[in-house]
Write a protein that holds these residues in place. Structure first.
Motif, PDB file in Angstrom:
ATOM      1  N   VAL A 148      48.893  38.226  47.559  1.00  0.00           N
ATOM      2  CA  VAL A 148      47.758  39.015  48.247  1.00  0.00           C
ATOM      3  C   VAL A 148      46.310  38.193  47.965  1.00  0.00           C
ATOM      4  CG1 VAL A 148      46.100  41.092  47.721  1.00  0.00           C
ATOM      5  CG2 VAL A 148      48.549  41.503  47.762  1.00  0.00           C
ATOM      6  N   VAL A 149      45.625  38.077  49.072  1.00  0.00           N
ATOM      7  CA  VAL A 149      44.537  37.198  49.147  1.00  0.00           C
ATOM      8  C   VAL A 149      43.426  38.453  49.509  1.00  0.00           C
ATOM      9  CG1 VAL A 149      43.301  35.864  50.605  1.00  0.00           C
ATOM     10  CG2 VAL A 149      45.416  35.392  50.083  1.00  0.00           C
ATOM     11  N   THR A 150      42.277  38.520  48.715  1.00  0.00           N
ATOM     12  CA  THR A 150      41.144  39.047  48.709  1.00  0.00           C
ATOM     13  C   THR A 150      39.844  38.594  48.995  1.00  0.00           C
ATOM     14  OG1 THR A 150      40.875  39.332  46.313  1.00  0.00           O
ATOM     15  CG2 THR A 150      42.178  40.975  46.881  1.00  0.00           C
ATOM     16  N   VAL A 151      38.927  39.233  49.663  1.00  0.00           N
ATOM     17  CA  VAL A 151      37.484  38.581  50.131  1.00  0.00           C
ATOM     18  C   VAL A 151      36.581  39.447  49.370  1.00  0.00           C
ATOM     19  CG1 VAL A 151      36.073  37.853  51.884  1.00  0.00           C
ATOM     20  CG2 VAL A 151      38.518  37.588  52.228  1.00  0.00           C
ATOM     21  N   LEU A 152      35.910  38.704  48.591  1.00  0.00           N
ATOM     22  CA  LEU A 152      34.920  39.482  47.784  1.00  0.00           C
ATOM     23  C   LEU A 152      33.458  38.880  47.964  1.00  0.00           C
ATOM     24  CD1 LEU A 152      34.335  41.634  45.406  1.00  0.00           C
ATOM     25  CD2 LEU A 152      34.708  39.766  43.892  1.00  0.00           C
ATOM     26  N   ASN A 153      32.468  39.967  48.130  1.00  0.00           N
ATOM     27  CA  ASN A 153      31.077  39.430  48.090  1.00  0.00           C
ATOM     28  C   ASN A 153      30.435  39.594  46.610  1.00  0.00           C
ATOM     29  OD1 ASN A 153      28.086  39.582  48.531  1.00  0.00           O
ATOM     30  ND2 ASN A 153      28.500  38.849  50.494  1.00  0.00           N
ATOM     31  N   VAL A 154      29.767  38.629  45.927  1.00  0.00           N
ATOM     32  CA  VAL A 154      29.246  38.993  44.683  1.00  0.00           C
ATOM     33  C   VAL A 154      27.902  38.268  44.818  1.00  0.00           C
ATOM     34  CG1 VAL A 154      29.262  38.540  42.125  1.00  0.00           C
ATOM     35  CG2 VAL A 154      31.575  38.699  43.557  1.00  0.00           C
ATOM     36  N   ASN A 155      26.754  39.290  45.001  1.00  0.00           N
ATOM     37  CA  ASN A 155      25.455  38.721  44.858  1.00  0.00           C
ATOM     38  C   ASN A 155      25.164  37.860  45.914  1.00  0.00           C
ATOM     39  OD1 ASN A 155      24.894  40.364  42.711  1.00  0.00           O
ATOM     40  ND2 ASN A 155      24.952  38.918  41.234  1.00  0.00           N
ATOM     41  N   GLY A 156      25.751  38.017  47.117  1.00  0.00           N
ATOM     42  CA  GLY A 156      25.793  37.369  48.317  1.00  0.00           C
ATOM     43  C   GLY A 156      26.450  36.076  48.277  1.00  0.00           C
ATOM     44  N   GLN A 157      27.263  35.712  47.334  1.00  0.00           N
ATOM     45  CA  GLN A 157      28.157  34.757  47.445  1.00  0.00           C
ATOM     46  C   GLN A 157      29.679  35.183  47.657  1.00  0.00           C
ATOM     47  OE1 GLN A 157      27.608  31.146  46.638  1.00  0.00           O
ATOM     48  NE2 GLN A 157      25.326  31.721  46.715  1.00  0.00           N
ATOM     49  N   GLY A 158      30.297  34.550  48.687  1.00  0.00           N
ATOM     50  CA  GLY A 158      31.717  34.740  49.087  1.00  0.00           C
ATOM     51  C   GLY A 158      32.787  34.263  48.299  1.00  0.00           C
ATOM     52  N   TYR A 159      33.840  35.136  47.739  1.00  0.00           N
ATOM     53  CA  TYR A 159      34.893  34.449  47.193  1.00  0.00           C
ATOM     54  C   TYR A 159      36.129  35.100  47.793  1.00  0.00           C
ATOM     55  CZ  TYR A 159      31.501  33.798  43.217  1.00  0.00           C
ATOM     56  OH  TYR A 159      30.479  33.281  42.582  1.00  0.00           O
ATOM     57  N   VAL A 160      37.047  34.137  47.888  1.00  0.00           N
ATOM     58  CA  VAL A 160      38.515  34.300  48.418  1.00  0.00           C
ATOM     59  C   VAL A 160      39.589  34.212  47.096  1.00  0.00           C
ATOM     60  CG1 VAL A 160      40.524  33.650  49.783  1.00  0.00           C
ATOM     61  CG2 VAL A 160      38.022  33.424  50.790  1.00  0.00           C
ATOM     62  N   SER A 161      40.247  35.165  46.816  1.00  0.00           N
ATOM     63  CA  SER A 161      40.993  35.166  45.598  1.00  0.00           C
ATOM     64  C   SER A 161      42.521  35.366  45.989  1.00  0.00           C
ATOM     65  CB  SER A 161      40.700  36.139  44.518  1.00  0.00           C
ATOM     66  OG  SER A 161      39.181  35.732  44.020  1.00  0.00           O
ATOM     67  N   ARG A 162      43.278  34.725  45.330  1.00  0.00           N
ATOM     68  CA  ARG A 162      44.789  34.925  45.340  1.00  0.00           C
ATOM     69  C   ARG A 162      45.429  35.638  44.216  1.00  0.00           C
ATOM     70  NH1 ARG A 162      48.794  29.994  47.265  1.00  0.00           N
ATOM     71  NH2 ARG A 162      50.872  31.398  46.981  1.00  0.00           N
ATOM     72  N   TRP A 163      46.188  36.587  44.563  1.00  0.00           N
ATOM     73  CA  TRP A 163      46.883  37.275  43.557  1.00  0.00           C
ATOM     74  C   TRP A 163      48.332  37.435  43.601  1.00  0.00           C
ATOM     75  CZ3 TRP A 163      43.530  40.178  40.055  1.00  0.00           C
ATOM     76  CH2 TRP A 163      42.210  40.151  40.499  1.00  0.00           C
ATOM     77  N   THR A 164      49.162  37.024  42.325  1.00  0.00           N
ATOM     78  CA  THR A 164      50.547  36.935  42.546  1.00  0.00           C
ATOM     79  C   THR A 164      50.990  38.242  41.903  1.00  0.00           C
ATOM     80  OG1 THR A 164      50.538  34.704  42.556  1.00  0.00           O
ATOM     81  CG2 THR A 164      52.403  35.646  41.777  1.00  0.00           C
ATOM     82  N   PRO A 165      51.963  38.856  42.333  1.00  0.00           N
ATOM     83  CA  PRO A 165      52.879  40.225  41.555  1.00  0.00           C
ATOM     84  C   PRO A 165      53.478  39.665  40.465  1.00  0.00           C
ATOM     85  CG  PRO A 165      54.007  39.300  43.485  1.00  0.00           C
ATOM     86  CD  PRO A 165      52.918  38.549  43.615  1.00  0.00           C
TER      87      PRO A 165
END
Length: 311
Positions: free
Chosen positions: A282-299
């Motif tokens: 799974v890939v998630t897109v997150l905004n933290v205090n105006g900064q963008g993060y793309v994270s990868r999650w493995t089952p």
């Protein structure tokens, strides 16, 4: 001398655009409009093509009455498209045009569609003159008594996002009030025959921003929400079981903890989107205090805890 940068490949479609979807590798739908007729801006779904270098002008368009489409969701086989209008949805056939001309002959006009620009009095440039070459025609799959596309009412608030299961039998929707729901067809023999909410799976604390089925299991939904991802109760991105109607896992991104670890830091965080990769991650897109993060999650492959995921 440095080479010139290519000009942006842009086309104007004569209306605000709110949604798009690919039909195939070179054909796409774009939709939008001005809302009420008094705006003077048409509400419609248009067909265009992209050959890897050039985006075409609208080649065909289908009017959607006095409501502008807010989202487009293709059926798994790309033969139909679901148009979202606030809390209403309607199904449109996306049919290959068997007589797509090799020359500048034009598509015929029907009661729900604009004629190609080459047939219109307002065809004003050479690009519009070739509008008869549309590879697809879009029209309502079922027509209401007044001649407009038949609609299904799914919610009293806006449908913010939607996705079909792999077989097209179910539609997952994310609502403005945070509800995650599953809809099914009233008539299985005619999937233009109307949708109805059959199950509410769960609820986020704010509007749902993304929803999709697992490619391996239509019982598993992935969602994101505009809710605060700082809250332990919310997290902002989650997996749900359709059958059990419960949350299986909350994706708590370490970027939030890192931001919160700074002395006196106030953390504002929310997820904007998420998707399954072909390998099941799974890939998630997150905004933290105006900064963008793309994270990868493995089952977690441990069979004793299959609902766990690692960042």
């Amino acid at each position: 001398m440095a080479p010139k940068k290519p000009k942006p490949n842009a086309k104007k479609f004569g209306m605000p655009l709110y949604a798009s979807a690919w039909v195939d590798e070179r054909s796409l739908l774009v939709a939008g409009g001005g809302g009420k007729k008094s705006s003077g801006i048409p509400n419609r779904v248009c067909v265009a093509t992209f050959d890897g270098e050039t985006l075409s002008e609208p080649l065909f368009s289908c009017h959607t009455d006095e409501t502008a489409p807010q989202a487009l969701v293709m059926f798994p086989d790309n033969s139909r498209v679901l148009c979202v209008f606030g809390g209403d949805v309607a199904v449109y056939d996306v049919t290959p045009n068997p007589s797509a001309p090799k020359s500048d002959s034009a598509l015929a006009e029907d009661e729900n569609a604009d004629p190609p620009a080459s047939q219109r009095d307002d065809a004003s440039n050479e690009a519009e003159a070739g509008a008869g070459a549309s590879p697809y025609v879009v029209k309502p799959a079922r027509v209401a008594a007044d001649g407009s596309a038949a609609r299904s009412r799914l919610a009293d608030c806006d449908v913010k996002c939607a996705a079909f299961s792999s077989d097209g039998a179910k539609l997952a929707v994310g609502l403005e009030d945070g509800t995650v729901a599953v809809c099914e067809w009233r008539d299985d023999d005619d999937r233009a025959g109307g949708l109805a909410v059959t199950s509410e799976i769960g609820k986020h604390a704010d509007a749902v921003t993304g929803v999709c089925f697992s490619p391996d299991d239509d019982d598993v939904l992935l969602t994101t929400s505009a809710e605060s991802a700082v809250s332990r109760e919310n997290a902002g991105a989650a997996l749900w079981s359709v059958a059990k109607k419960q949350r299986l896992f909350a994706f708590r991104d370490p970027a939030i903890a890192a931001a919160a670890a700074k002395r006196g830091a106030r953390v504002v965080a929310s997820h904007r989107a998420a998707a399954f990769r072909a390998d099941g991650d799974v890939v998630t897109v997150l905004n933290v205090n105006g900064q963008g993060y793309v994270s990868r999650w493995t089952p977690n492959r441990n069979p004793t805890n299959r609902d766990a995921w690692k960042h």
